[in-house]
Design a protein around this motif. Sequence first.
Motif, PDB file in Angstrom:
ATOM      1  N   THR A  12     136.675 -46.669   7.938  1.00 22.09           N
ATOM      2  CA  THR A  12     136.322 -45.322   7.481  1.00 22.09           C
ATOM      3  C   THR A  12     137.569 -44.480   7.274  1.00 22.09           C
ATOM      4  OG1 THR A  12     134.214 -45.404   8.674  1.00 22.09           O
ATOM      5  CG2 THR A  12     135.032 -43.230   8.061  1.00 22.09           C
ATOM      6  N   ARG A  13     138.487 -44.533   8.230  1.00 19.69           N
ATOM      7  CA  ARG A  13     139.715 -43.735   8.161  1.00 19.69           C
ATOM      8  C   ARG A  13     140.523 -44.066   6.904  1.00 19.69           C
ATOM      9  NH1 ARG A  13     141.722 -45.333  12.661  1.00 19.69           N
ATOM     10  NH2 ARG A  13     143.206 -46.847  11.821  1.00 19.69           N
ATOM     11  N   ASP A  14     140.717 -45.366   6.645  1.00 23.02           N
ATOM     12  CA  ASP A  14     141.523 -45.774   5.488  1.00 23.02           C
ATOM     13  C   ASP A  14     140.824 -45.444   4.177  1.00 23.02           C
ATOM     14  OD1 ASP A  14     143.308 -46.747   7.326  1.00 23.02           O
ATOM     15  OD2 ASP A  14     142.743 -48.855   7.084  1.00 23.02           O
ATOM     16  N   PHE A  15     139.502 -45.606   4.151  1.00 25.80           N
ATOM     17  CA  PHE A  15     138.738 -45.307   2.940  1.00 25.80           C
ATOM     18  C   PHE A  15     138.847 -43.827   2.574  1.00 25.80           C
ATOM     19  CE2 PHE A  15     134.593 -43.692   1.372  1.00 25.80           C
ATOM     20  CZ  PHE A  15     134.605 -44.267   0.110  1.00 25.80           C
ATOM     21  N   VAL A  16     138.632 -42.966   3.567  1.00 31.26           N
ATOM     22  CA  VAL A  16     138.678 -41.521   3.315  1.00 31.26           C
ATOM     23  C   VAL A  16     140.094 -41.079   2.966  1.00 31.26           C
ATOM     24  CG1 VAL A  16     138.377 -39.245   4.353  1.00 31.26           C
ATOM     25  CG2 VAL A  16     136.679 -41.025   4.760  1.00 31.26           C
ATOM     26  N   ALA A  17     141.082 -41.569   3.706  1.00 26.58           N
ATOM     27  CA  ALA A  17     142.472 -41.177   3.449  1.00 26.58           C
ATOM     28  C   ALA A  17     142.906 -41.588   2.050  1.00 26.58           C
ATOM     29  CB  ALA A  17     143.390 -41.792   4.499  1.00 26.58           C
TER      30      ALA A  17
END
Length: 224
Positions: A12-17
């Motif tokens: 989730t973190r990498d996708f949003v960033a």
Amino acid sequence: MRILIIEDDSETRDFVARGLREIGHAVSVAADGRDGLFQATDGGFDAVVVDRMLPGLDGLSLVKMLRAAGNSSPILMLTAIGRIADRVEGLEAGADDYLVKPFAFSELVARVNALGRRPAPQMETAKLAVGDIEIDLHRRTVHRAGRKVALQPREFALLAELMRNRHRVMTRTMLLERVWDFDFEPKTNIVETHLSRLRSKLNAGFDIDAIETVRGAGYMIRSE
């Protein structure tokens, strides 16, 4: 915008960033609550995206600590918990908006952009005084007749709003909008509960109630 993402789920973190960077935002990331708190405190971010369930320091506690420290960065809280009571709890802790997982990236972008469009807090007089009550908005201290009164952050914000509007009746809806930033009816007695706690602390040792209830209308700070 400078955006901080505090999310322990790497996918989730990498996708949003990655998505936010692709549309031009400068993005910093943190994988746990303690690192997120450090970064949020250290840097002036235009928006902070916080997962509710974090290792080291949970999202609710992180938000409360930021607000208690005077950090006013807009906060969007992410959660897998979708109940209204949990949303209210997050907003009461100091979050500005709430988004339930799973979410569409386009909705997250729209909510972050909306937070970024909010006007920055205006500079105001550092101290307010009404009757025998004085508050210092910078030091976040309260005194009544020279006696120090210890308040929680939301109680302090509630008192400050009443004192800024000393000559008008503040309705429940007005207080929900200005102190909790609610644009909906939470179906709870959140205002009454906090007013009761605030009154108890302000009135300890005094005969006169510092806050007047205007029947059928709202509340006012007493000016005499």
